[in-house]
Structure formats: structure tokens, C-alpha cells
Design a protein around this motif. Structure first.
Motif, mmCIF file in Angstrom:
data_model
loop_
_atom_site.group_PDB
_atom_site.id
_atom_site.type_symbol
_atom_site.label_atom_id
_atom_site.label_comp_id
_atom_site.label_asym_id
_atom_site.label_seq_id
_atom_site.Cartn_x
_atom_site.Cartn_y
_atom_site.Cartn_z
ATOM 1 N N ASP A 61 0.496 -1.052 0.367
ATOM 2 C CA ASP A 61 -0.311 0.316 -0.176
ATOM 3 C C ASP A 61 0.748 1.243 -0.395
ATOM 4 N N ASP A 82 -2.059 3.071 0.117
ATOM 5 C CA ASP A 82 -3.657 2.077 0.016
ATOM 6 C C ASP A 82 -4.548 2.354 -1.179
ATOM 7 N N ARG A 83 -5.015 2.827 -1.830
ATOM 8 C CA ARG A 83 -5.749 2.847 -3.157
ATOM 9 C C ARG A 83 -5.668 4.757 -3.272
#
Length: 231
Positions: A61, A82-83
Motif C-alpha cells: 500500500d 493504500d488505494r
């Protein structure tokens, strides 16, 4: 007797793990990535241009991408936490939030170089095999991934990734095809050093690994401030 039972349980456990498609995906990830934390220099070649990036990765991440070439794009760095994916635009002097699926250049998406692991993002199911290959269907288990689903072919015996089809939200429509090529001994193992990505119009881009090695980072490394200042 107890020792025999214990030994049998170990054999059965190992057999179950070896038949688990998710474990195959993890092995494929280990082939493509040398460690939990590492650094690589890559060249992205498209019909539009050629760019060189220094890419710093930690776990699933955290990724910091620093543009090295062409000179006009220096400072246009990117950060994935993360995203969440952000890109710094020097002439605007601010960061912009982008999606992992958004185009970076040619047929290459942001997530193709920033989120390099499949294990943990997808649930794998075996859907076919030949004498030399096993085919898996990877269904995304999280929102905002680069691709909602993937058809993945691995080499039998060593789980080297061979090729993939990147699929749309319906899990059926092929958006792009990828081919893992030029296997070489790099960063302590034999790994693919070229990812050839082809869209449905047969337009092709290449991601080439120029250098790769293990590297540890301080906790303050993957920050927006660091992204904006790195050259």
C-alpha cells in the motif's frame, strides 16, 4: 502413533496449501517483487513518448514514483497510499488525486507501476489448465483497484506469470492484455523484466525494469511533502 498422526497432518496441510490458487498468486507475486520493501528503476515506452521513473515500494500500500525523464516532466511525481493515488503538478504547485485505473501513458495505467501485487487484492479461482500452464480468475475484493478482475496464466511448477487479461467491471470484457517477458536474474531471482501491455486496438506499450533491489525506508518517506520535493 502421535508422531505419525502429526506427520500426516503436516503433509495434508502442505498439500492443501500447494493446491490453493491464492497461494499460487502469492508465489507469482514473490517472483515479480523481491521483498516487502524495494526500489526499482523502470522505463515506460509508448507510442507517445518514453519515460524513466524511480519507483520506491513498501508492502502492498505504499509507493512513491519519481519522474527522471524526460527532463520536461521532472517533478511530476506520484504517491500511492493504500488505494489513494496522488500526482504532483509542478507548474500548478499542487497535488491532484487520480485513480489507479487512470492512464499514465499509452496503455499503461497508474496502478501498473504503483500497485504491483495481486495477493490480498483478489480472490483466485482455478478455471483451466494445459500441460504447461494453469489459468486463474482473479476477482477484486476491494474498491478502486486498477482492474476489477484478471484472467491470469501461470507456468506450472514454478508459478511464473506468463500473461494476463485485464477485465472490466463485469468481469468479462477484456480491456487490455499483458505479457510477462524477458525473464532474467535480477535482485536475487529470475524475474520478468518486461511487461508488454496491449489494448484491444493492438496498440502496445512496454514497462521495462532497468534496476531492482531491496531497500528499507523510514516511516516519513511516503508522504505528500516528500513527493512534492523529490527530484
Amino acid at each position: 502413533m502421535k508422531a505419525l498422526i502429526f506427520a500426516t497432518l503436516i503433509i495434508l496441510t502442505n498439500a492443501a496449501a500447494s493446491a490453493n490458487p491464492n497461494e499460487w498468486v502469492k508465489k507469482a507475486d514473490d517472483i515479480r517483487n523481491p521483498a516487502d520493501s524495494f526500489e526499482m528503476q523502470i522505463k515506460v515506452e509508448t507510442s507517445e513518448n518514453t519515460s524513466v521513473f524511480q519507483v520506491y515500494l513498501q508492502g502492498q500500500d505504499k509507493t512513491l514514483i519519481v519522474t527522471k525523464e524526460p527532463a520536461r516532466d521532472k517533478g511530476r511525481n506520484m504517491l500511492m497510499l493504500d488505494r489513494d493515488f496522488n500526482a504532483y503538478v509542478p507548474n500548478l504547485k499542487r497535488s491532484m488525486r487520480l485513480s489507479l485505473a487512470q492512464k499514465l501513458s499509452g496503455q499503461v495505467a497508474n496502478g501498473d507501476i504503483s500497485r504491483t501485487r495481486w495477493y490480498g487484492d483478489y480472490e483466485a479461482t482455478k478455471i483451466g489448465e494445459t500441460q504447461d500452464e494453469v489459468q486463474l480468475f482473479l476477482k477484486g475484493t476491494k474498491d478502486n483497484l486498477t482492474y476489477a478482475a484478471i484472467n491470469l496464466w501461470l507456468k506450472k511448477g514454478n508459478f511464473q506469470p506468463i500473461r494476463a487479461e485485464y477485465l472490466g467491471l463485469n468481469g468479462k470484457t477484456v480491456l487490455k492484455r499483458a505479457f510477462f517477458e524477458d525473464y532474467k536474474n535480477i535482485a536475487g531471482a529470475v524475474r520478468p523484466t518486461t511487461l508488454r501491455i496491449e489494448d484491444t486496438n493492438k496498440q502496445v506499450s512496454h514497462i521495462r525494469i532497468l534496476k531492482m533491489g531491496k531497500k528499507d525506508y523510514p516511516s516519513s518517506f511516503f508522504t505528500v511533502r516528500n513527493m512534492e520535493s523529490m527530484k
